[in-house]
Scaffold this motif. Structure first.
Motif, short mmCIF file in Angstrom:
data_model
loop_
_atom_site.label_atom_id
_atom_site.label_comp_id
_atom_site.label_asym_id
_atom_site.label_seq_id
_atom_site.Cartn_x
_atom_site.Cartn_y
_atom_site.Cartn_z
N SER A 161 -14.84 -16.25 14.83
CA SER A 161 -14.13 -15.00 15.05
C SER A 161 -12.81 -14.98 14.28
CB SER A 161 -13.83 -14.82 16.55
OG SER A 161 -12.99 -13.70 16.76
N ARG A 162 -12.39 -13.80 13.89
CA ARG A 162 -11.11 -13.61 13.21
C ARG A 162 -10.12 -12.90 14.13
NH1 ARG A 162 -13.02 -16.80 10.39
NH2 ARG A 162 -11.25 -17.83 11.38
N GLN A 163 -10.45 -12.77 15.39
CA GLN A 163 -9.56 -12.13 16.34
C GLN A 163 -8.33 -13.00 16.61
OE1 GLN A 163 -9.74 -9.15 17.71
NE2 GLN A 163 -11.73 -8.58 16.85
N ARG A 179 -9.33 -15.40 20.83
CA ARG A 179 -10.78 -15.54 21.04
C ARG A 179 -11.03 -15.94 22.49
NH1 ARG A 179 -12.59 -19.27 15.81
NH2 ARG A 179 -10.83 -18.71 14.44
N HIS A 210 -0.66 -15.04 14.61
CA HIS A 210 -0.73 -13.59 14.85
C HIS A 210 0.11 -13.15 16.05
CE1 HIS A 210 -3.95 -12.91 11.90
NE2 HIS A 210 -4.47 -14.06 12.32
N ARG A 242 -14.12 -7.29 26.40
CA ARG A 242 -14.31 -7.28 24.95
C ARG A 242 -12.93 -7.31 24.28
NH1 ARG A 242 -18.10 -3.21 26.61
NH2 ARG A 242 -20.26 -3.78 26.13
N VAL A 243 -12.68 -8.34 23.48
CA VAL A 243 -11.36 -8.45 22.85
C VAL A 243 -11.16 -7.37 21.79
CG1 VAL A 243 -11.09 -10.91 23.32
CG2 VAL A 243 -12.29 -10.18 21.24
N ASP A 244 -12.24 -6.80 21.30
CA ASP A 244 -12.12 -5.69 20.35
C ASP A 244 -12.41 -4.37 21.04
OD1 ASP A 244 -14.77 -6.22 20.83
OD2 ASP A 244 -15.43 -5.96 18.75
N PHE A 283 -2.98 -5.81 20.00
CA PHE A 283 -3.08 -6.26 18.61
C PHE A 283 -3.52 -5.17 17.65
CE2 PHE A 283 -3.49 -10.13 21.16
CZ PHE A 283 -2.52 -10.92 20.55
N ARG A 284 -3.43 -3.93 18.10
CA ARG A 284 -3.72 -2.81 17.20
C ARG A 284 -2.40 -2.37 16.56
NH1 ARG A 284 -7.90 1.15 20.48
NH2 ARG A 284 -9.44 -0.46 21.03
#
Length: 319
Positions: free
Chosen positions: A169-171, A174, A236, A258-260, A273-274
């Motif tokens: 993942s690139r979040q 995670r 980040h 859901r992290v996204d 994180f948006r």
């Protein structure tokens, strides 16, 4: 011919006329009075229209709020067609690694506080960790070493695709959720993180529901979180304060999120994180309403999600 009327007959005639006419005048007066009273008590057309408009606007606002709540829950939470949502049913024991002692203790304290406020089960001070929060500037390297060292780190009930998605993942944050079906202080710096502190003991079974059969109204078994792994990429988080990070960790650590997540227009710490969104200072009333509703609702009810939405609506509007 001249007709003569005796005086006594004239008196009788006048009395008769008076008797006949009197009720007519009284009824007319009474009708006029009633009409006047009705006219004064009846709302004017403009007042009636104003009341109707107010009711209509309130109904529209409630309808829009319910739509936003549905969008929030549907976007943020993993839902299952024939299973309950995942949540903690055993005491939560958080562990924070990769941060100086003071910052690690702050996150531990904040996560524990939010768990108590949400009525999630919380373990005693000295307990076996099952909620792992690891902060590092090289999450890929850490996870490769950790997964090789601990082969039972991941519950693969959801397949290896879920594991690979987490590893690559690139979040910024995670999250991996280990769950099973059930019947009814990091002092070191990130560079000095030791994997000996991180050891999971996952159940060998639990991928399939067993025990009592469910009904149309209740599940025979529910999904219980056994451990949650949260890996924070410190590269980040430089623009965040510890309060924001701690609240975000608590939100994704107490429920399967859901992290996204696309939560629509609802204010939520999940939007942290948006880059295009204004950053909240902590959990929003929506986040608090969701967590409290999640742990206040019967997990075995097939209407669990519907009941969570209703509880959220009542809490947000103050009913």
């Amino acid at each position: 011919m001249i007709c003569t009327v005796h005086p006594w007959r004239l008196l009788i005639f006048m009395a008769t006329v008076a008797t006949i006419a009197l009720p007519f005048r009284l009824d007319s007066a009474r009708s006029a009075a009633v009409s006047a009273q009705e006219a004064t008590t009846r709302s004017s057309p403009s007042e009636t229209s104003s009341t109707t408009d107010t009711v209509t606007i309130e109904a529209r606002r409630e309808k829009e709020l319910k739509r936003q709540i549905t969008k929030f829950v549907s976007g943020a939470v993993f839902t299952y067609l024939n299973d309950s949502l995942e949540r903690w049913d055993t005491p939560i024991c958080p562990l924070v690694a990769g941060l100086p002692k003071e910052r690690g203790e702050f996150i531990l304290s904040r996560v524990s506080e939010i768990a108590r406020d949400s009525h999630a089960p919380l373990g005693p001070e000295h307990c076996k960790p099952n909620l792992y929060v690891v902060v590092t500037d090289n999450p890929d390297f850490l996870l490769r070493k950790w997964s090789k060292r601990d082969r039972r780190m991941f519950n693969t009930c959801n397949g290896m695709g879920y594991v690979k998605e987490f590893l690559h993942s690139r979040q910024p944050v995670r999250v991996y959720y280990n769950a099973k079906f059930s019947s009814a202080g990091g002092e070191r710096e990130a560079s000095g993180l030791e994997l000996d502190d991180l050891s999971l003991d996952l159940p060998l079974s639990g991928c399939v529901a067993s025990g009592a059969a469910g009904t149309r109204l209740r599940y025979g078994a529910v999904q219980e979180l056994t451990s949650v792994i949260i890996v924070v990429d410190s590269r980040h988080t430089t623009q965040l304060n510890m309060g924001q990070l701690a609240d975000y960790i608590a939100m994704v650590g107490l429920a399967q999120i859901r992290v996204d997540a696309d939560t629509g227009t609802a204010p939520s710490i999940l939007r942290l994180f948006r880059e295009t969104d204004p950053q909240l200072r902590g959990l929003s009333p929506w986040d608090q309403a969701f967590l409290q509703s999640l742990y206040a609702t019967s997990q075995s009810s097939v209407l669990e999600v519907t009941m969570i939405k209703r509880r959220m609506f009542e809490q947000i509007v103050g009913r």
